[in-house]
Every structure is written in C-alpha cells, then in structure tokens.
Scaffold this motif. Sequence first.
Motif, mmCIF file in Angstrom:
data_model
loop_
_atom_site.group_PDB
_atom_site.id
_atom_site.type_symbol
_atom_site.label_atom_id
_atom_site.label_comp_id
_atom_site.label_asym_id
_atom_site.label_seq_id
_atom_site.Cartn_x
_atom_site.Cartn_y
_atom_site.Cartn_z
ATOM 1 N N ARG A 21 28.524 -20.354 31.813
ATOM 2 C CA ARG A 21 27.373 -20.377 30.913
ATOM 3 C C ARG A 21 26.274 -19.398 31.326
ATOM 4 O O ARG A 21 25.304 -19.203 30.600
ATOM 5 C CB ARG A 21 26.794 -21.805 30.867
ATOM 6 N N GLY A 22 26.390 -18.823 32.538
ATOM 7 C CA GLY A 22 25.373 -17.902 33.012
ATOM 8 C C GLY A 22 24.091 -18.595 33.406
ATOM 9 O O GLY A 22 22.990 -18.057 33.219
ATOM 10 N N ILE A 23 24.204 -19.813 33.972
ATOM 11 C CA ILE A 23 23.030 -20.559 34.401
ATOM 12 C C ILE A 23 23.128 -20.863 35.892
ATOM 13 O O ILE A 23 24.174 -20.669 36.510
ATOM 14 C CB ILE A 23 22.869 -21.878 33.608
ATOM 15 N N ASP A 24 22.021 -21.351 36.463
ATOM 16 C CA ASP A 24 22.005 -21.669 37.885
ATOM 17 C C ASP A 24 22.584 -23.070 38.103
ATOM 18 O O ASP A 24 22.106 -24.029 37.503
ATOM 19 C CB ASP A 24 20.567 -21.619 38.418
ATOM 20 N N PRO A 25 23.602 -23.221 38.967
ATOM 21 C CA PRO A 25 24.234 -24.523 39.152
ATOM 22 C C PRO A 25 23.332 -25.566 39.817
ATOM 23 O O PRO A 25 23.609 -26.768 39.731
ATOM 24 C CB PRO A 25 25.443 -24.206 40.034
ATOM 25 N N VAL A 26 22.263 -25.122 40.482
ATOM 26 C CA VAL A 26 21.365 -26.053 41.173
ATOM 27 C C VAL A 26 20.163 -26.416 40.307
ATOM 28 O O VAL A 26 19.893 -27.590 40.034
ATOM 29 C CB VAL A 26 20.896 -25.468 42.523
ATOM 30 N N THR A 27 19.424 -25.409 39.860
ATOM 31 C CA THR A 27 18.205 -25.689 39.108
ATOM 32 C C THR A 27 18.491 -26.187 37.695
ATOM 33 O O THR A 27 17.694 -26.954 37.140
ATOM 34 C CB THR A 27 17.312 -24.438 39.039
ATOM 35 N N ASP A 28 19.598 -25.777 37.105
ATOM 36 C CA ASP A 28 19.935 -26.192 35.745
ATOM 37 C C ASP A 28 20.888 -27.384 35.771
ATOM 38 O O ASP A 28 21.956 -27.364 35.145
ATOM 39 C CB ASP A 28 20.548 -25.027 34.957
ATOM 40 N N SER A 29 20.511 -28.401 36.530
ATOM 41 C CA SER A 29 21.346 -29.595 36.629
ATOM 42 C C SER A 29 20.476 -30.843 36.603
ATOM 43 O O SER A 29 19.271 -30.783 36.878
ATOM 44 C CB SER A 29 22.174 -29.571 37.921
ATOM 45 N N GLU A 30 21.076 -31.976 36.268
ATOM 46 C CA GLU A 30 20.388 -33.261 36.236
ATOM 47 C C GLU A 30 21.203 -34.263 37.038
ATOM 48 O O GLU A 30 22.405 -34.415 36.817
ATOM 49 C CB GLU A 30 20.223 -33.743 34.792
ATOM 50 N N ARG A 31 20.533 -34.954 37.991
ATOM 51 C CA ARG A 31 21.231 -35.898 38.864
ATOM 52 C C ARG A 31 20.376 -37.151 39.049
ATOM 53 O O ARG A 31 19.153 -37.108 38.977
ATOM 54 C CB ARG A 31 21.502 -35.278 40.235
ATOM 55 N N GLY A 32 21.017 -38.257 39.313
ATOM 56 C CA GLY A 32 20.313 -39.485 39.647
ATOM 57 C C GLY A 32 19.345 -39.958 38.586
ATOM 58 O O GLY A 32 18.198 -40.299 38.882
ATOM 59 N N ARG A 33 19.735 -39.975 37.337
ATOM 60 C CA ARG A 33 18.851 -40.447 36.273
ATOM 61 C C ARG A 33 18.519 -41.924 36.467
ATOM 62 O O ARG A 33 19.380 -42.748 36.746
ATOM 63 C CB ARG A 33 19.510 -40.234 34.915
ATOM 64 N N ASP A 34 17.248 -42.253 36.297
ATOM 65 C CA ASP A 34 16.808 -43.645 36.450
ATOM 66 C C ASP A 34 15.459 -43.809 35.762
ATOM 67 O O ASP A 34 14.597 -42.936 35.852
ATOM 68 C CB ASP A 34 16.696 -44.001 37.943
ATOM 69 N N GLY A 35 15.294 -44.886 35.049
ATOM 70 C CA GLY A 35 14.018 -45.137 34.387
ATOM 71 C C GLY A 35 13.854 -44.320 33.115
ATOM 72 O O GLY A 35 14.818 -43.901 32.484
ATOM 73 N N ILE A 36 12.613 -44.062 32.743
ATOM 74 C CA ILE A 36 12.315 -43.278 31.544
ATOM 75 C C ILE A 36 12.411 -41.800 31.908
ATOM 76 O O ILE A 36 11.477 -41.204 32.451
ATOM 77 C CB ILE A 36 10.905 -43.606 31.002
ATOM 78 N N THR A 37 13.547 -41.204 31.640
ATOM 79 C CA THR A 37 13.798 -39.829 32.071
ATOM 80 C C THR A 37 13.463 -38.793 31.004
ATOM 81 O O THR A 37 13.445 -37.597 31.291
ATOM 82 C CB THR A 37 15.275 -39.659 32.459
ATOM 83 N N GLY A 38 13.228 -39.263 29.778
ATOM 84 C CA GLY A 38 13.008 -38.307 28.703
ATOM 85 C C GLY A 38 14.340 -37.814 28.158
ATOM 86 O O GLY A 38 15.412 -38.179 28.650
#
Length: 242
Positions: free
Chosen positions: A154-171
């Motif tokens: 996808r041509g994106i950064d594997p670290v900054t363009d990631s989501e981990r450990g979702r909990d609560g009101i994450t949006g």
Amino acid sequence: MTNIGIYGSAGRMGQAIEAVIAEAGLGYAGGTDQGDDPAPLAAKADVLVDFSAPNALEANLDACIAAGKPIIIGTTGLEERHHFLIDNAAEHIAVLQTGNTSLGVNMLRALVSEAATRLGEDWDIEILEMHHRHKIDAPSGTALLLGDAAAKARGIDPVTDSERGRDGITGVRERGNIGYASLRGGSVAGDHSVILAAEGESITLSHRAENRSIFARGAVKAAEWIVSKDAGRYEMKGVLGL
C-alpha cells in the motif's frame, strides 16, 4: 552434506529443528544456549539457525561474521537496534531474518501483498493472531510480517499507519491503517488471519500451524538454501523462488 548449528538448541524450536535435521539426514554441528560462547559453534558449522533470544543476537552475529558463516534468524521480539545489527552483519555474511520460517506462512505473505496491491484503501486490513499462553510478545512476529507485506504493497508505514490494542471509546477506524489483534491461550502453535473488508464484502486469508515442525522444516530448508549465498540480507520468499 550441510552441517547445521543451532543457537537456542534447548528451546522448543531448537529441539524441533534438531529433529528435522536428523530426519533429513543432514549434519548437526551442535547447539548453544544461554551463557554459552557462540563462537566455537560458528567455527564448525556450515550455517547457523538462531531461535535464541533478542539479547543474544549481537553475540551470535559477531560469531558468524568472525567465522564467515551464514545465519537464519527466526528469533521474534526484535527491536530497531537489532535490525541495525542485522543490516551491518549482512555486509559481511548472508543473513535471512524472518518472523516466520513456515513455507505456508510465507506463501500467505505473498498472497496478502497481492491482495493489498490490487484492492484499494476502501478495503480495510485487519490482522488477527492467536498463540499459546506462554508467548511473551505481541503482536506476533508473523502478524508483523504479514502487516509489513500489506503496508509495503500500500506504500504506507507499517508502524505509524497501524492500530493496536483498541479499548474504550477509540473513535472511528482510521482510513488506510492496518489493525492488529492478539489472542493468547492454551497450546495454540499459531493461527493467523488477514481480513480485508469493504462495504458489503470481505476476504479472509488464513494459515493454521498445527505444530512447530512446520517452522523447523522451513528453517532447515532456508539453511540449505542460504549456505551458498553471497553476503546480503535475504527473505523467505527467496527460498520459495518468489
């Protein structure tokens, strides 16, 4: 006959690799574990396989460089400084570092890359992995391997363009990001699924490891493949001819 040495030979993966070496009729140079000097083994082996621990990697690489021997690195939980050390070692010897030595997982990686390339950002990418209760790092090295393949496609950064450990009101989910979820329990050797989801449809690409022998077989195959390679950094896709 290829003579293979194992760093981390007393661990579960080390024992599985030793068994595969014996089944394949290859030479076994011996193994080392915590507190052992890695240099003597590097001197007598044709190729080294490292499934020890991140804090042992630097000494193991130094020993292989001094002996001029190639190395397969399957240790997970590596940090940025470890990859710097690997890059430096690759200037002197052949190094193959991977989060997973399974041939099936690495074929999955190729499929994930193809799917992420062909399907646009309208398709969200989520990676789900489950391992046994004793695993200490998360996401798994394999999940990160698959996420890295998707990110590069996808041509994106594997670290900054990631989501981990979702909990609560994450949006709401950030468009284009790669999500990770980790499960732990029982004796699961390793289950990984990459889910690509769009409006009205989804695709799931999965791999299930039934036992550790699949990783051991892949590691031994990689060791046989790399033993004649020039200095450089290699990937498992080369073992598969991809």
